[in-house]
Design an enzyme around this catalytic site. Sequence first.
Site, mmCIF file in Angstrom:
data_model
loop_
_atom_site.group_PDB
_atom_site.id
_atom_site.type_symbol
_atom_site.label_atom_id
_atom_site.label_comp_id
_atom_site.label_asym_id
_atom_site.label_seq_id
_atom_site.Cartn_x
_atom_site.Cartn_y
_atom_site.Cartn_z
ATOM 1 N N HIS A 133 0.840 -1.205 0.000
ATOM 2 C CA HIS A 133 0.000 0.000 0.000
ATOM 3 C C HIS A 133 0.877 1.258 0.000
ATOM 4 C CE1 HIS A 133 -3.537 -2.480 0.472
ATOM 5 N NE2 HIS A 133 -3.083 -2.997 1.593
ATOM 6 N N ASP A 176 -6.293 1.951 3.686
ATOM 7 C CA ASP A 176 -4.952 1.476 3.326
ATOM 8 C C ASP A 176 -4.357 2.271 2.169
ATOM 9 O OD1 ASP A 176 -4.356 -0.711 5.075
ATOM 10 O OD2 ASP A 176 -5.904 -1.863 4.075
#
Length: 370
Positions: free
Chosen positions: A96, A271
């Site tokens: 991420h 995220d």
Amino acid sequence: MDIGIPKEVRDLDQRVALGTNSVAQLVASGHHVYVQTGAGTGAGFADDQYVQAGATIVYSAEEAYKRAQLVCKVSTPSLEEIDELMPEQILCTFGHLAAASKTRFQKLLDKQVTVLAYEMLRDEDGTHPLLRAMSEIAGRLVPQVAARLLESPHGRGLLLSGIPGLPPAEVCILGAGEVGFNAARAFAGLGAQVTVLDEARRLAELDRVFDVPGRIRLMYAYPDQIAKAAAFADVLVGAILRPGERTPHLVTETMVKGMRPGAIIIDVSVDQGGCVATTRPTTMRDPTYVKHGVIHYCVPNFTGLVARTASRALSNMLRPYLQRLDANTPDELRGDAELRSAMVVYRGHVVDPRLATAQGVELMSLRGDA
């Protein structure tokens, strides 16, 4: 290959990347596995079970990293975990990185490691198997979180299902991917009134799958429709994910201001930056905050609430890919299309165009790339 499994450092995160069955199979394939003591305890894997599987227990994160050619973990690396990395190592994790701070991202690049991001790995049919496993869990977990947050004294004091004579809670789900689909099915199963918003193609797919007439409404994700659904929602779920990219803010601050007092936002997209303008990351120890009278739950690693389930799911999906690796350098990844799809950083250089765009850095082209 020497594989290190450190203990996750995020507060209350007890997930582990590899369980004992997967470790045993990797050892049988000739790999050496080093597990930091206690890394799997919270997920149901004791140190002695890892030893029986053929792993070596090490007693510090430093040793787990230093012994490893490949470091295998779950959450995106923290600054202290990045400190432990060494040049030319391979880091396997949920990255991420599009939403990472400039400081943390540059520090990772400076380590000259290769990063294989689980969420980017694509199989032959174009799906993301490692991401899908966590997304299924996240979607099914969302109603459990929502039900707790709706309870008195801090929530609106609502029962998701309602009762005869009193209507069920209104749930708005933005995004009909794996998270949204699983959340919609679980909420509907609990008796909530669900509205799912997405593009026409995905809505048509859901219409063929869902058989809950009247319980699940499908709407186009146009700004006016999002605003309308948000205004009536007791629970709004952000379930938008574009792998490798920052998530766009589809729910504006004005829309949040128009929501019911005490309503709940659960932004699973946190995220990758979140799809709600008022989203900011929280932790499992301090998971909520209130903005404009709306309760926000934005925990990036909230599948850690079910550490045993999440760890087993990830371990089972990840192990076959790790078995393809050997003691060769990361150059060998280029010959494996699926592993190559997960490579976002190669020895300190960004090789994924979406990540380069999100972070505003130069893209390096690997030999053999089209």
